[in-house]
Write a protein that holds these residues in place. Structure first.
Motif, PDB file in Angstrom:
ATOM      1  N   ALA A 195      59.775 -58.188  60.364  1.00 24.58           N
ATOM      2  CA  ALA A 195      58.468 -57.610  60.678  1.00 24.58           C
ATOM      3  C   ALA A 195      57.566 -58.634  61.355  1.00 24.58           C
ATOM      4  CB  ALA A 195      57.821 -57.087  59.399  1.00 24.58           C
ATOM      5  N   LEU A 196      57.584 -59.863  60.856  1.00 24.50           N
ATOM      6  CA  LEU A 196      56.796 -60.928  61.474  1.00 24.50           C
ATOM      7  C   LEU A 196      57.232 -61.140  62.922  1.00 24.50           C
ATOM      8  CD1 LEU A 196      54.731 -63.259  61.201  1.00 24.50           C
ATOM      9  CD2 LEU A 196      56.634 -64.694  60.399  1.00 24.50           C
TER      10      LEU A 196
ATOM     11  N   VAL B  85      57.233 -53.574  54.121  1.00 24.20           N
ATOM     12  CA  VAL B  85      58.401 -53.468  55.005  1.00 24.20           C
ATOM     13  C   VAL B  85      59.651 -53.845  54.224  1.00 24.20           C
ATOM     14  CG1 VAL B  85      57.109 -53.944  57.128  1.00 24.20           C
ATOM     15  CG2 VAL B  85      58.071 -55.844  55.801  1.00 24.20           C
TER      16      VAL B  85
ATOM     17  N   GLY C 294      56.172 -50.411  59.140  1.00 29.93           N
ATOM     18  CA  GLY C 294      55.817 -50.550  57.734  1.00 29.93           C
ATOM     19  C   GLY C 294      55.099 -49.346  57.168  1.00 29.93           C
TER      20      GLY C 294
ATOM     21  N   ALA D 118      58.691 -58.936  64.900  1.00 36.77           N
ATOM     22  CA  ALA D 118      58.308 -57.772  65.698  1.00 36.77           C
ATOM     23  C   ALA D 118      56.832 -57.832  66.082  1.00 36.77           C
ATOM     24  CB  ALA D 118      58.598 -56.485  64.921  1.00 36.77           C
ATOM     25  N   LEU D 119      56.012 -58.288  65.158  1.00 38.67           N
ATOM     26  CA  LEU D 119      54.585 -58.420  65.445  1.00 38.67           C
ATOM     27  C   LEU D 119      54.346 -59.472  66.526  1.00 38.67           C
ATOM     28  CD1 LEU D 119      51.713 -57.568  64.750  1.00 38.67           C
ATOM     29  CD2 LEU D 119      51.721 -59.290  62.916  1.00 38.67           C
TER      30      LEU D 119
ATOM     31  N   LEU E  34      51.157 -58.481  54.332  1.00 41.62           N
ATOM     32  CA  LEU E  34      52.413 -57.972  54.893  1.00 41.62           C
ATOM     33  C   LEU E  34      53.510 -58.445  53.965  1.00 41.62           C
ATOM     34  CD1 LEU E  34      54.069 -56.608  57.159  1.00 41.62           C
ATOM     35  CD2 LEU E  34      54.091 -58.822  58.343  1.00 41.62           C
TER      36      LEU E  34
ATOM     37  N   VAL F 262      55.497 -52.864  63.149  1.00 34.95           N
ATOM     38  CA  VAL F 262      56.497 -53.469  62.271  1.00 34.95           C
ATOM     39  C   VAL F 262      57.314 -52.433  61.511  1.00 34.95           C
ATOM     40  CG1 VAL F 262      55.064 -55.524  62.025  1.00 34.95           C
ATOM     41  CG2 VAL F 262      54.935 -53.726  60.282  1.00 34.95           C
TER      42      VAL F 262
ATOM     43  N   HIS G  20      55.338 -58.123  69.943  1.00 35.28           N
ATOM     44  CA  HIS G  20      54.348 -57.166  70.430  1.00 35.28           C
ATOM     45  C   HIS G  20      53.135 -57.891  71.010  1.00 35.28           C
ATOM     46  CE1 HIS G  20      51.833 -53.568  70.517  1.00 35.28           C
ATOM     47  NE2 HIS G  20      50.893 -54.253  69.862  1.00 35.28           N
TER      48      HIS G  20
END
Length: 471
Positions: A88-89, A82, A15, A91-92, A70, A13, A95
């Motif tokens: 970020a959520l 982040v 971070g 991106a996680l 997070l 993410v 992944h």
């Protein structure tokens, strides 16, 4: 979710780790945004809302067993910080989906998304472990949270995608790239936000544009009975599979009828065979939903008999969507109050009439939101349709839009007590409590913001003397 260390998550993410004594600590539980759902091994995602700041609950969730937070700022407990929590959520989720290699099915449409998603999930999980969107959590937050519930055992991931404008579905597809994309229909839902059906079609079609090519295994499943959807075939390089009642559909229905209780029955045809279906759900509009689900299941390797059996046994998994309950006195309450648009409102009225043959029927209807300049015409049309279908009594609940519903009925010839306008849900409950008779069938439907589910709830509650108790 698959097990990931805090160091891995921070890298994915982009971070910064704060107050983390052990970067190898593992997130083994769910990723949650509601502090009440945090537990051992979980990761809590802290959003700043209009009224609540998730960061304020950081200490409590870690105390409940969450491994870390997070968020967008340090919170005095283990946290990955982040700049953009939503990004970020996403991106996680991207992944995790990539690592799992799960077959991802995405669907969109103006009406019927949640009911169809529930059908697809119930059919596919007979074949293999399936994770799917709960309720209608179909936006840029709900979708990645759903994707993050998938595990190594998950074979199919079924995600509902909503849109409020151009580019929204494209963004969701970037988070969770689908292999199979299903477009149900292009209707009038949110037309006030989009500006027209062509713009809605442009937005919904972003799903098929995001699919892999046919050679790479991508499949676009399109409604052959909706010209705007069918035209999306030119916007994809994926394989195209058509569903519908059209003779040209690859997956189609023949001999469609409704049972005496209003449940659809038909002969299902797929490229691999044919089989009979009688559904537990109510209303002919579920035929199209079932065909869409059947097309997905066929593409993923299920036989016509397997699909037909699953569709015949499938029920409703989401609240307030054609929930049918019969009271001890024989009054049937149909709670379809989760949401409403012109297409779903008309379908619900037709289902009411089919269920109510030989019985008195009541349509308790409220505002359809986000229709923009079309609001007057669409509410008027629903009021007129209620009269044409011979609904015994229309109860229009609320303000201006409800008045338009009642005016449409009046202009169509409902001049006596066949239609009435009441100010709010409590007034509707009072009216129904005084006038309902054993055997009556009551439909309750409006956009979610109206809260008409309270009417259905009240009708199903009985007081100590057997009267309906209003909330």
């Amino acid at each position: 979710m698959i097990t990931l260390s805090l160091a891995e998550i921070a890298e994915v993410v982009g971070g910064r780790m704060h107050d983390i004594p052990d970067a190898s600590a593992q997130v083994t539980g769910p990723v949650v945004r509601d502090s009440r759902e945090a537990g051992p091994g979980s990761l809590f995602v802290a959003f700043v809302g209009e009224r609540v700041d998730g960061h304020d609950f950081a200490a409590a969730v870690v105390g409940s067993g969450a491994v870390a937070v997070l968020g967008s700022r340090p919170v005095g407990v283990p946290a990955i910080v982040v700049d953009d929590v939503q990004a970020a959520l996403g991106a996680l989720a991207r992944h995790v989906v990539h690592r799992l290699g799960t077959t991802l099915v995405a669907l969109t449409g103006s009406a019927g998304k949640t009911s169809t998603k529930d059908l697809i999930a119930q059919v596919l999980r007979r074949k293999a472990p399936t994770v799917f969107t709960p309720g209608s959590l179909n936006n840029e937050i709900g979708l990645p949270l759903t994707a993050l519930t998938a595990t190594e055992e998950t074979r199919f991931l079924v995600l509902e995608m909503g849109a409020r404008g151009i580019g929204h579905i494209r963004y969701l597809c970037e988070l969770t790239p689908p292999k199979v994309g299903l477009v149900l229909n292009v209707g009038s839902a949110h037309i006030g936000e989009f500006g027209g059906r062509e713009q809605i079609a442009q937005a919904k079609g972003e799903l098929v544009e995001a699919l892999p090519t046919a050679e790479e295994g991508g499949t676009a499943i399109l409604n052959a009975d909706d010209t705007l959807v069918r035209a999306m075939a030119s916007r994809t390089k994926a394989k195209v599979l058509l569903f519908g009642e059209s003779d040209e559909a690859d997956v189609r229905a023949e001999n469609v009828r409704l049972t005496d209780t209003g449940q659809p029955s038909f002969r299902l045809h797929t490229p691999s065979g044919a089989s009979d279906v009688t559904m537990r759900l109510y209303g002919e509009h579920h035929v199209s939903n079932a065909l869409a689900a059947a097309a997905v299941a066929h593409e993923l390797g299920m036989s016509a008999d397997e699909i037909a059996t699953a569709l015949s046994e499938a029920g409703s998994l989401s609240r307030w969507r054609m929930e049918v309950t019969e009271r001890p006195d024989g009054v049937t309450v149909v709670n379809d109050a989760y949401n409403a648009n012109p297409e779903s409102m008309k379908a619900a009225l037709r289902a009411l009439v089919a269920m109510g043959k030989g019985r008195r029927t009541w349509a308790v209807l409220g505002k359809m939101a986000e229709l923009g300049d079309e609001a007057l015409a669409e509410h008027d049309a629903v009021g007129r349709l209620a009269v044409r279908l011979n609904v015994s009594k229309l109860v229009a609940v609320g303000g201006r839009e409800a008045q338009w519903l009642q005016l449409g009925a009046y202009n169509e010839g409902s001049w006596g007590e066949e239609s009435v306008h009441v100010s709010d849900a409590q007034a509707a409950v009072d009216l129904l409590r005084s006038e309902l008779r054993p055997g009556d069938v009551v439909l309750v439907k409006a956009s979610r913001s109206v809260g008409l589910e309270s009417v259905a709830t009240a009708l199903l509650e009985t007081g100590t003397e057997g009267e309906v108790a209003a909330r």
